[in-house]
Structure formats: C-alpha cells, structure tokens
Design a protein around this motif. Structure first.
Motif, PDB file in Angstrom:
ATOM      1  N   GLN A  89      -2.382  -3.303  10.654  1.00  0.00           N
ATOM      2  CA  GLN A  89      -1.897  -3.609   8.899  1.00  0.00           C
ATOM      3  C   GLN A  89      -0.247  -3.546   9.112  1.00  0.00           C
ATOM      4  OE1 GLN A  89      -0.389   0.518   7.045  1.00  0.00           O
ATOM      5  NE2 GLN A  89      -2.929  -0.028   5.680  1.00  0.00           N
ATOM      6  N   GLU A  90      -0.844  -5.262   8.111  1.00  0.00           N
ATOM      7  CA  GLU A  90       1.240  -4.945   7.687  1.00  0.00           C
ATOM      8  C   GLU A  90       0.982  -4.933   5.965  1.00  0.00           C
ATOM      9  OE1 GLU A  90       1.978  -9.047   9.173  1.00  0.00           O
ATOM     10  OE2 GLU A  90       1.900 -10.029   7.341  1.00  0.00           O
ATOM     11  N   LEU A  91       2.364  -5.039   6.170  1.00  0.00           N
ATOM     12  CA  LEU A  91       2.448  -4.550   4.750  1.00  0.00           C
ATOM     13  C   LEU A  91       3.880  -5.545   4.811  1.00  0.00           C
ATOM     14  CD1 LEU A  91       2.594  -0.501   5.377  1.00  0.00           C
ATOM     15  CD2 LEU A  91       1.228  -2.083   4.073  1.00  0.00           C
ATOM     16  N   ALA A 147      -2.083  -1.765  -6.743  1.00  0.00           N
ATOM     17  CA  ALA A 147      -2.706  -2.522  -5.970  1.00  0.00           C
ATOM     18  C   ALA A 147      -2.296  -2.112  -4.588  1.00  0.00           C
ATOM     19  CB  ALA A 147      -3.713  -3.778  -5.690  1.00  0.00           C
ATOM     20  N   VAL A 148      -0.804  -2.639  -4.645  1.00  0.00           N
ATOM     21  CA  VAL A 148       0.363  -1.682  -3.343  1.00  0.00           C
ATOM     22  C   VAL A 148       1.257  -0.455  -3.774  1.00  0.00           C
ATOM     23  CG1 VAL A 148       1.752  -2.684  -2.133  1.00  0.00           C
ATOM     24  CG2 VAL A 148      -0.114  -4.288  -2.742  1.00  0.00           C
ATOM     25  N   ALA A 161      -3.314  10.314   1.087  1.00  0.00           N
ATOM     26  CA  ALA A 161      -4.865  10.594   1.946  1.00  0.00           C
ATOM     27  C   ALA A 161      -4.993  10.452   3.136  1.00  0.00           C
ATOM     28  CB  ALA A 161      -5.747   9.587   0.859  1.00  0.00           C
ATOM     29  N   ILE A 169      -7.386   9.697   6.191  1.00  0.00           N
ATOM     30  CA  ILE A 169      -8.244   8.762   6.353  1.00  0.00           C
ATOM     31  C   ILE A 169      -8.703   8.683   8.049  1.00  0.00           C
ATOM     32  CG2 ILE A 169      -8.560   5.484   6.460  1.00  0.00           C
ATOM     33  CD1 ILE A 169      -6.846   6.002   4.265  1.00  0.00           C
ATOM     34  N   PRO A 170      -9.534   9.033   8.219  1.00  0.00           N
ATOM     35  CA  PRO A 170     -10.412   9.132   9.326  1.00  0.00           C
ATOM     36  C   PRO A 170     -10.381   7.952   9.555  1.00  0.00           C
ATOM     37  CG  PRO A 170     -11.845  10.511   8.077  1.00  0.00           C
ATOM     38  CD  PRO A 170     -11.187   9.609   6.776  1.00  0.00           C
ATOM     39  N   LEU A 171     -10.126   6.600   9.898  1.00  0.00           N
ATOM     40  CA  LEU A 171     -10.511   5.941  10.828  1.00  0.00           C
ATOM     41  C   LEU A 171     -11.767   5.436  12.085  1.00  0.00           C
ATOM     42  CD1 LEU A 171      -6.518   4.534  12.324  1.00  0.00           C
ATOM     43  CD2 LEU A 171      -7.774   4.498  10.357  1.00  0.00           C
ATOM     44  N   SER A 230      -2.282   8.703   4.484  1.00  0.00           N
ATOM     45  CA  SER A 230      -1.092   7.345   4.298  1.00  0.00           C
ATOM     46  C   SER A 230      -1.220   7.716   3.151  1.00  0.00           C
ATOM     47  CB  SER A 230      -2.073   6.172   4.009  1.00  0.00           C
ATOM     48  OG  SER A 230      -1.414   5.197   2.975  1.00  0.00           O
ATOM     49  N   ALA A 282      -8.320   2.178 -10.634  1.00  0.00           N
ATOM     50  CA  ALA A 282      -6.168   1.629 -10.732  1.00  0.00           C
ATOM     51  C   ALA A 282      -6.370   1.909 -12.819  1.00  0.00           C
ATOM     52  CB  ALA A 282      -6.152   0.681 -10.666  1.00  0.00           C
ATOM     53  N   ARG A 294      -2.585   3.039 -14.037  1.00  0.00           N
ATOM     54  CA  ARG A 294      -1.321   1.854 -13.270  1.00  0.00           C
ATOM     55  C   ARG A 294      -2.199   0.434 -13.795  1.00  0.00           C
ATOM     56  NH1 ARG A 294      -1.038   5.599  -8.952  1.00  0.00           N
ATOM     57  NH2 ARG A 294      -3.363   5.456  -7.733  1.00  0.00           N
ATOM     58  N   PRO A 336      -8.992   0.731   7.304  1.00  0.00           N
ATOM     59  CA  PRO A 336      -9.185   1.511   7.489  1.00  0.00           C
ATOM     60  C   PRO A 336      -9.814   3.075   6.873  1.00  0.00           C
ATOM     61  CG  PRO A 336      -7.302   1.665   6.760  1.00  0.00           C
ATOM     62  CD  PRO A 336      -7.687   0.519   6.683  1.00  0.00           C
ATOM     63  N   ALA A 337     -10.008   2.771   5.197  1.00  0.00           N
ATOM     64  CA  ALA A 337     -10.341   3.920   4.666  1.00  0.00           C
ATOM     65  C   ALA A 337     -12.100   4.153   4.505  1.00  0.00           C
ATOM     66  CB  ALA A 337     -10.274   3.768   2.952  1.00  0.00           C
ATOM     67  N   PRO A 338     -12.637   4.910   5.184  1.00  0.00           N
ATOM     68  CA  PRO A 338     -14.310   4.861   5.343  1.00  0.00           C
ATOM     69  C   PRO A 338     -14.841   4.529   4.406  1.00  0.00           C
ATOM     70  CG  PRO A 338     -12.822   7.187   6.340  1.00  0.00           C
ATOM     71  CD  PRO A 338     -11.886   6.218   5.669  1.00  0.00           C
ATOM     72  N   ARG A 379     -14.783   0.664   4.491  1.00  0.00           N
ATOM     73  CA  ARG A 379     -15.688  -0.020   5.617  1.00  0.00           C
ATOM     74  C   ARG A 379     -17.096   0.284   5.516  1.00  0.00           C
ATOM     75  NH1 ARG A 379     -11.829   3.292   8.599  1.00  0.00           N
ATOM     76  NH2 ARG A 379     -13.597   4.996   9.047  1.00  0.00           N
ATOM     77  N   ALA A 383      -2.342  -4.797   3.698  1.00  0.00           N
ATOM     78  CA  ALA A 383      -2.802  -4.197   3.364  1.00  0.00           C
ATOM     79  C   ALA A 383      -1.847  -3.689   2.301  1.00  0.00           C
ATOM     80  CB  ALA A 383      -2.815  -2.853   4.294  1.00  0.00           C
ATOM     81  N   GLY A 384      -3.309  -3.314   1.030  1.00  0.00           N
ATOM     82  CA  GLY A 384      -2.497  -2.548  -0.449  1.00  0.00           C
ATOM     83  C   GLY A 384      -2.057  -0.802   0.369  1.00  0.00           C
ATOM     84  N   PRO A 385      -1.219   0.172  -0.015  1.00  0.00           N
ATOM     85  CA  PRO A 385      -1.862   1.170   0.919  1.00  0.00           C
ATOM     86  C   PRO A 385      -2.151   2.206  -0.497  1.00  0.00           C
ATOM     87  CG  PRO A 385       0.372   0.392   0.880  1.00  0.00           C
ATOM     88  CD  PRO A 385       0.748  -0.668   0.216  1.00  0.00           C
ATOM     89  N   LEU A 386      -2.186   1.770  -1.903  1.00  0.00           N
ATOM     90  CA  LEU A 386      -2.660   2.581  -3.138  1.00  0.00           C
ATOM     91  C   LEU A 386      -4.564   2.075  -3.121  1.00  0.00           C
ATOM     92  CD1 LEU A 386      -0.047   2.521  -6.444  1.00  0.00           C
ATOM     93  CD2 LEU A 386      -1.076   4.344  -5.047  1.00  0.00           C
ATOM     94  N   LEU A 387      -4.900   1.005  -2.643  1.00  0.00           N
ATOM     95  CA  LEU A 387      -5.850  -0.057  -2.629  1.00  0.00           C
ATOM     96  C   LEU A 387      -6.719   1.176  -2.078  1.00  0.00           C
ATOM     97  CD1 LEU A 387      -6.056  -3.537  -2.130  1.00  0.00           C
ATOM     98  CD2 LEU A 387      -6.587  -1.683  -4.376  1.00  0.00           C
ATOM     99  N   ASP A 388      -6.226   2.103  -1.233  1.00  0.00           N
ATOM    100  CA  ASP A 388      -6.396   2.604   0.864  1.00  0.00           C
ATOM    101  C   ASP A 388      -6.606   4.022   0.310  1.00  0.00           C
ATOM    102  OD1 ASP A 388      -7.715   0.502   2.221  1.00  0.00           O
ATOM    103  OD2 ASP A 388      -5.035   0.326   3.367  1.00  0.00           O
ATOM    104  N   ILE A 389      -5.277   4.904  -0.449  1.00  0.00           N
ATOM    105  CA  ILE A 389      -5.583   5.974  -1.190  1.00  0.00           C
ATOM    106  C   ILE A 389      -6.475   5.880  -1.676  1.00  0.00           C
ATOM    107  CG2 ILE A 389      -3.914   7.895  -1.642  1.00  0.00           C
ATOM    108  CD1 ILE A 389      -1.349   5.999  -0.221  1.00  0.00           C
ATOM    109  N   GLU A 445     -10.813   6.664  -1.343  1.00  0.00           N
ATOM    110  CA  GLU A 445     -11.060   7.717  -0.982  1.00  0.00           C
ATOM    111  C   GLU A 445     -11.174   8.190  -2.069  1.00  0.00           C
ATOM    112  OE1 GLU A 445     -12.158   8.642   2.889  1.00  0.00           O
ATOM    113  OE2 GLU A 445     -12.102   6.731   1.587  1.00  0.00           O
ATOM    114  N   GLN A 446     -10.068   8.737  -3.118  1.00  0.00           N
ATOM    115  CA  GLN A 446     -10.291   9.370  -3.804  1.00  0.00           C
ATOM    116  C   GLN A 446     -11.432   8.772  -4.726  1.00  0.00           C
ATOM    117  OE1 GLN A 446      -6.622   9.392  -5.662  1.00  0.00           O
ATOM    118  NE2 GLN A 446      -5.691  10.221  -4.068  1.00  0.00           N
TER     119      GLN A 446
END
Lengths: 282, 226
Positions: free
Chosen positions: A196-198, A211-212, A244, A246-248, A256, B30, B35, B82-84, B87, B205-211, B214-215
């Motif tokens: 992961q790159e931020l 989105a970020v 959240a 998050i299971p990898l 996260s 979003a 947002r 990361p977010a199932p 995937r 990666a965008g943290p909010l996209l992943d968080i 899942e929600q």
C-alpha cells in the motif's frame, strides 16, 4: 526524531511520560545519512538476545526490560530528523524464534530541509520462523513544507507473527501538511501479502477528497499477521465509524482508520483489542 | 499502435458488456456519508480515485498487456486490494470481462487464463490481457483501466444524486490530462516490473475507499453492488 509529543501535536494533552530532549539541529545543518540496525535471536534460555543493537544518527536504540520472551527496544530521537535531504535507514532482523517489541519515545516530525530535497526513511524488517515482532512507533507528523518518502519493507517467514502500527498526522496543529509518501510492502513466505502506498499533501492530487481522506487529518493502520488467523479470523466489528477491520487474502488483517486528530486515531488502532492469548502475544 | 487504436474505443466503451455499470466505484458510500454532494465534490472524489485505485489498476493492466504472468499479477492485485468486498467485486468483474473479451478477441492466452482461474482473476489483469489480445499495448491498457476508475463513479453519481450528466462529463474531461500522466506512469512501472517483479508496480491506495467498501457491502439495501 523530534521531541514533539504525538498527542499534543494536535493540541491535546497526553498521559505519556517525560520525553527525552534530542540535541538541537540547526536548519542549516547538512543532510544526514544514518542507518541503525537490530538483530534479535533466541538467547537459549527462553528469551531473546540482541547481538546487534547499532544506534546511528538520530536513532538512539535503548534496551528496555524484556516483556515475556520478547526483548524490548525503544528508539529515542537523538536529534531532529528527518529534515529534507536526510537518508535514514532502520533494519531489524529477527532470526527464527526471536521476539521483539520495538517502540519510540516520541513522534517523528518531518521538517523542511535547507535545499528542498526530499528526505528518505527506509525500514527493512525480516521476521523468521516462529518469530514475533511488535513494531508500535509513535505517529509521523508531516510538517508544513516538509517532503518525506518513507518505505517499509517486511519479509515474513510462513510462521512469523507481526503487529505493526503506522500513524500519520498531516500537519501540526492548524497548519497544512508537507508532502508525504509512505509505502508499506509486506511479503509472507516469499509472496506479496499487503502492499500500500499513501500520498498526501501538495502534489498528491485528490488526497483530501472523498476517496482518500475526506478532510480527516490523521490516518493509520494496524496490521496483524498470525498463522492462527487462518482458523480464527479477527473480530469483524469496526472500532468506529471511520474505521474498518479488513481481513487480507492470507492469515492477516488490517485495521484501517481515519480520524480528526492523533488522539482519536489512536483510540481506533488499539492492538489490545486484537492480541489474544495464543495469538500474537508474547 | 496507430493501426490498432480503434480497439481501445471498443474496450473502454461503457457499453462493453462486462458488468461494470452495476458498480459505483465507492461513490454510493461517499454520497451516503455526505462526502460527494455535487459536481465539485464528485471532481475531487474522482481525482483521488484516479490517483489511487486508478493508478494501481492501470499498473496491473499495463503489466498484463506487457505479458507478465497474469497469475502473479493476480496475487499482486490481492495485496493491493485489502478489502474483501473489493477483491470479490474485482474477480466477479474479471470473470465477466473475460467472457466478453474471449468472444470479442479470441486468443489462446485468454482461454488459458479462464482454465487456470475459473473463479476469476482481478479485473485490471483481465483488462490488460484483453488489450493484449486486441493488439493494444501497455499504455493503452493503462488508459482503459484509469478511465474506468473515474467513468464508473461519475456515471453512478448521476443516478445517485440526480446530477446533471453534462456536469459529470465535464468532471471526466477535466481529469483527462491527469489520466494521460497516470497511463504513462503505469506503463513505465510495467516496464520496470519486467526485471524487478510486481513490487515495481504502483500500490496507491485511498483509505476511505477501503474503509467504506466494507461498510457498503453490509448495507441491506443499496443501488450498486460496490
């Protein structure tokens, strides 16, 4: 490392103990190149020995009282760093069966340098078979005008266990952040597990949008890897509305989170919530 | 490349029957969180998505178009997703795209991929393989992946917010120069990946996209699948 307290950085009080005062470093100082090294291995008596504990530049490594079978090392900031242009490295090699808990005394404050060059801070970690690493540093604060590129690369053996927390605070109280790029790459059994790159701050387009970060100024993750998670996954319940669990794709999970400040972020990334008897413990 | 460019129009066409229209690219969550409310906030959302998930997808697609092992790229895509929920979505979309691509541009490589992973491969990897089968290069595959990363949310926002479709199109038009940069960056990284392996590919990666993914997956009622 600087003296900046992680939780007062956003104007909050902290219960943390007294902080070591690092040597002042004039802004005109030339850029640093420093690499600190740790090697941990079983001591043959159920604990962990540290045959190599090389401090360097801003990284003063202090041995603390062991925690169970884990050796404990605290990274104390010996001078203000990273400034722009600095090249800092930290290497930890946990040999098979070793246990190590690594912490820092204070937040890391990225500051501008004299030349406008970016600073680099590269961490390389190897965790051998049956070894366990807890790497729980205080946050990284990206001060206005700074430019830091951080990389963390971790190689885990199939039976290695890991608890890793990363927290970034974008700007000191009331200031815009500098440029910050962090890349975390974790391989397990030779295969990519998490990458992961931020990127935040000036030049990182769209970083503050929905989105970020969506206006949040503290962001972090708690990465947990344990072969036991293949049988007993992490509790799925999120610790808060901006986080959240998050299971990898593997016996691992990441919590996260984004938050308004460092203190609320810390509340969302508490490892005690996930570290149980038999899993990830000492 | 010039002689093959028309295939890119077919591949990147929103009407290409690969199931993408059922997904909002995170914009539904979003919108619910407040947002994304209008054209301006849609613009920053799409810009953030382009430079994070979009760049990462573009790198994977470019590397697949360049001939890197798609199964290795699928593992690299897992590590970058990361977010199932995402995937699962990526593999479902990959399966649908593979079916369409095998009909549009029959190729032994696409057949082999379908046999090796009947449950699907991450969509950007399939997109790169489809581009390759259509005679397109890594940069064109990256264009298709990057464009899709923003066109999906923009179209979804029109439905979710009742946004003026012209305003949504203007958002995409404004991002075009940045998509040029993303495609170039992704193609450059794909060239490095030939010798350095998949770690050389972008992992933005965008943290909010992943968080929020899942929600969103747990909502009982939603308009979009993701």
């Amino acid at each position: 490392m600087s003296v900046t307290d992680p939780l007062t950085a956003t104007g909050r009080m902290t219960a943390a103990g007294p902080l070591t005062i690092p040597a002042p470093r004039p802004m005109a100082a030339t850029a640093l190149r420093a690499e600190a090294r740790i090697v941990a291995e079983p001591d043959g008596r159920g604990g962990t020995a540290l045959p190599v504990l090389d401090s360097a530049g801003p990284f003063a490594l202090r041995r603390l009282r062991p925690y169970g079978r884990q050796a404990r090392v605290c990274l104390v900031g010996a001078m203000t760093a990273p400034l722009g242009g600095d090249l800092l490295g930290l290497t930890a090699d946990l040999r098979d069966g070793a246990g190590l808990r690594l912490t820092t005394t204070a937040a890391t404050l990225a500051l501008p340098g004299r030349t406008g060059e970016p600073a680099a801070y590269d961490t390389r970690i190897r965790v051998g078979e049956g070894a366990v690493l807890h790497w729980l540093p205080e946050p990284l604060i990206s001060a206005k005008g700074s430019d830091l590129r951080m990389t963390t690369r971790i190689e885990l053996a199939p039976t290695a266990r890991l608890v890793l927390r990363e927290e970034q605070v974008l700007g000191r109280s009331g200031e815009p952040p500098g440029r910050l790029t962090t890349r975390l790459t974790v391989h397990r059994a030779g295969r990519p597990l998490y990458d992961q790159e931020l990127r935040y701050g000036p030049g990182a387009l769209g970083w503050d949008g929905g989105a970020v970060l969506g206006g949040h100024r503290a962001v972090g993750q708690l990465l947990l890897v344990d072969p036991e998670f293949a049988e007993r996954p992490l509790p799925a319940e999120a610790p808060g509305p901006t986080a959240a669990v998050i299971p990898l794709a593997g016996p691992a999970g990441v919590v996260s989170a984004v938050a308004g400040d460092a203190l609320s972020l810390r509340g969302l990334l508490n490892p005690e919530r996930y570290v149980r008897d038999g899993a990830l413990g000492a | 490349m010039a002689g093959q460019l028309a295939a890119l129009l077919v591949l990147a066409d929103g009407r290409f029957p690969a199931g993408g229209h059922a997904h909002s690219g995170g914009v539904e969550a979003a919108v619910r969180a407040g947002r994304v409310q209008d054209a301006a906030t849609l613009g920053t959302f799409c810009q953030g998505r382009l430079h994070t998930a979009g760049l990462t997808a573009a790198g994977l697609a470019a590397a697949a178009a360049d001939g890197l092992d798609p199964l290795e790229l699928d593992t690299a895509a897992d590590a970058r997703t990361p977010a199932p929920a995402l995937r699962t979505t990526a593999r479902r979309l990959g399966r649908q795209l593979l079916r369409a691509a095998r009909t549009a541009w029959p190729s032994p490589e696409l057949d082999a991929l379908a046999t090796a992973r009947p449950r699907g491969v991450h969509q950007p990897v399939v997109l790169g393989m489809a581009a390759r089968a259509a005679g397109l290069g890594p940069a064109e595959a990256a264009y298709a992946a990057g464009y899709e990363a923003v066109s999906g949310p923009a179209t979804a926002a029109v439905r979710l917010l009742g946004l003026d479709p012209l305003a949504a199109t203007a958002v995409l038009a404004r991002l075009a120069p940045e998509l040029d940069d993303i495609a170039e960056h992704a193609a450059r990284a794909a060239r490095r990946a030939r010798t350095e392996g998949t770690d050389a590919l972008p992992a933005a990666a965008g943290p909010l996209l992943d968080i929020t993914a899942e929600q969103h997956a747990a909502w009982p009622v939603r308009l979009f699948a993701s």
